[in-house]
Enzyme design. Structure first.
Site, PDB file in Angstrom:
ATOM      1  CG  HIS A   1      -5.559  -6.015   5.733  1.00 10.60           C
ATOM      2  ND1 HIS A   1      -4.556  -6.699   5.735  1.00 10.60           N
ATOM      3  CD2 HIS A   1      -7.031  -6.959   6.482  1.00 10.60           C
ATOM      4  CE1 HIS A   1      -5.196  -7.770   7.236  1.00 10.60           C
ATOM      5  NE2 HIS A   1      -6.137  -7.694   7.886  1.00 10.60           N
TER       6      HIS A   1
ATOM      7  CG  ASP B   1      -0.185  -7.901   6.715  1.00  6.94           C
ATOM      8  OD1 ASP B   1      -0.099  -7.795   5.378  1.00  6.94           O
ATOM      9  OD2 ASP B   1      -1.735  -7.352   6.626  1.00  6.94           O
TER      10      ASP B   1
ATOM     11  CG  HIS C   1       2.630  -5.436   3.801  1.00  4.82           C
ATOM     12  ND1 HIS C   1       2.192  -6.871   3.497  1.00  4.82           N
ATOM     13  CD2 HIS C   1       3.818  -5.371   3.070  1.00  4.82           C
ATOM     14  CE1 HIS C   1       2.646  -6.864   2.532  1.00  4.82           C
ATOM     15  NE2 HIS C   1       3.358  -5.927   1.618  1.00  4.82           N
TER      16      HIS C   1
ATOM     17  CG  ASP D   1      -1.696  -3.629   6.070  1.00  4.90           C
ATOM     18  OD1 ASP D   1      -0.729  -3.786   5.725  1.00  4.90           O
ATOM     19  OD2 ASP D   1      -2.531  -4.386   6.455  1.00  4.90           O
TER      20      ASP D   1
ATOM     21  CG  HIS E   1      -3.604  -2.039   1.154  1.00  5.95           C
ATOM     22  ND1 HIS E   1      -3.594  -3.458   0.124  1.00  5.95           N
ATOM     23  CD2 HIS E   1      -2.827  -1.139   1.150  1.00  5.95           C
ATOM     24  CE1 HIS E   1      -2.517  -3.199  -0.079  1.00  5.95           C
ATOM     25  NE2 HIS E   1      -2.033  -1.691   0.196  1.00  5.95           N
TER      26      HIS E   1
ATOM     27  CG  ASP F   1      -2.684  -9.618   3.738  1.00 11.28           C
ATOM     28  OD1 ASP F   1      -2.568 -10.342   2.936  1.00 11.28           O
ATOM     29  OD2 ASP F   1      -3.088  -8.068   3.641  1.00 11.28           O
TER      30      ASP F   1
ATOM     31  CG  ASP G   1       0.384  -9.711   2.143  1.00 12.59           C
ATOM     32  OD1 ASP G   1       0.384 -10.306   3.331  1.00 12.59           O
ATOM     33  OD2 ASP G   1       0.191  -8.347   1.616  1.00 12.59           O
TER      34      ASP G   1
ATOM     35  CD  GLU H   1      -4.584  -7.199   0.827  1.00 15.24           C
ATOM     36  OE1 GLU H   1      -5.125  -6.969  -1.012  1.00 15.24           O
ATOM     37  OE2 GLU H   1      -5.163  -4.725   1.009  1.00 15.24           O
TER      38      GLU H   1
END
Ligand code: DIR
Ligand code: MN
Ligand code: MN
Ligand code: MN
Length: 313
Positions: free
Chosen positions: A100, A128, A130, A132, A145, A234, A236, A279
């Site tokens: 990312h 995401d 996360h 980031d 990332h 992302d 994830d 990712e």
């Protein structure tokens, strides 16, 4: 429509090898052929995966706690120009990552092109697990990332051109034009940043409370109609049940249908200007089930097709 495709085989924003092989895996599974033959996009660019080997220095010691700082800075600087050159021609841009950190390149490139072409500030929907949004100083890992949003919004600044100093005001994203969906693993320093700047965020808690339909409606309402949107997805964000082959899986995520729904809804606005899919790491299959990589690639392809209009009847 016209679609600029940039395949970015780059993994230097984090420490696990394999995420650089994602673009090839996505392309080999037929994604670009489907976009051309079924969704009728005219593809620009090529299915060459850019590895940017010439931009990755031999000696690249940490700087302000960042790992591989020169490599990430010079690869994203080059990518920013590639994405800009598609977007300034009015093409939708699809970037296949890569980790990312590459969003530093993609979002800076579209932000600049949209300012020049339309005199507008674009919005970003960041999907995401996360946020980031670590600064180099707040990051525990040193992995870039986990920092792209702080550089893209000017929360993290650096003068030296070889360490992201190439990012100028025309590349930057307004903090009030940023919306998160899917968050569930946010570092303490990041929570402080989200709170202090009042950044619009929809966590998995919000999705459980309101349902994905209402959350997307609220996210789009925050952005406002008629605002160009860059979608940075992302993989994830999806639950590991759907996307296990990724560097930092976090349980309790989106179903594939919820991910597809976000993409479909953004497509439906008619305001999408760019999408990143990042990712996917095909080398991180689950031990007891080597279908993991295949399933993750399939999920990634589904998200991209939905963002580009596959579900239109
Ligand atoms: C963590 C993990 N917040 C970091 N970030 C990840 O390293 O800054 N982002 N995995 O996708
Ligand atoms: Mn190319
Ligand atoms: Mn993530
Ligand atoms: Mn991410």
């Amino acid at each position: 429509g016209e679609l600029g495709v940039v395949a970015v085989g780059f993994s230097g924003g984090q420490c696990k090898p394999g995420v650089d092989a994602a673009p090839s895996a996505l392309i080999e599974s037929g994604l670009l052929v489907q976009l051309r033959d079924e969704l009728n996009y005219k593809l620009h660019g090529d299915d060459t995966v850019h590895l940017y080997k010439d931009l990755v220095p031999k000696d690249d010691p940490p700087f302000r706690n960042m790992k591989n700082p020169k490599a990430v800075s010079s690869v994203t600087e080059r990518l920013s120009e590639q994405v800009y050159s598609h977007a300034k021609e009015g093409r939708m841009v699809l970037t296949l990552g890569g980790d990312h950190s590459i969003a530093i390149g993609t979002i800076s490139g579209t932000a600049k092109a949209i300012r020049e072409r339309l005199g507008r500030e674009m919005a970003v929907i960041w999907v995401d697990a996360h946020a980031d949004i670590n600064t180099p100083e707040s990051s525990g890992s040193g992995n870039v990332h986990g920092m792209p949003v702080s550089f893209l919004t000017g929360l993290a600044k650096e003068e030296k051109p070889e360490y992201f100093g190439w990012l100028k005001s025309e590349h930057l994203l307004n903090l009030n034009k940023l919306v998160y969906i899917g968050l569930r693993d946010v570092d303490p320093g990041e929570k402080k940043i989200l709170r202090e700047h009042g950044i619009k965020s929809f966590s998995m808690f919000d999705i459980d409370r309101h349902g994905i339909g209402r959350v997307v409606e609220m996210a789009l309402a925050h952005i406002g109609s008629d605002t160009p949107i860059h979608l940075s997805f992302d993989v994830d964000a999806l639950d590991p049940m759907w996307a296990p082959s990724t560097g930092t899986p976090v349980r309790g995520g989106l179903t594939l249908r919820e991910g597809d729904y976000i993409c479909e809804s953004v497509h439906e606005t008619g305001n999408l200007v760019a999408i990143d899919l990042v990712e996917v790491n095909p080398s991180l299959a689950v031990a007891e089930n080597d279908m993991g990589a295949h399933e993750t690639v399939r999920a990634g392809c589904s998200l991209v097709r939905c963002a580009l209009g596959e579900s239109l009847l």
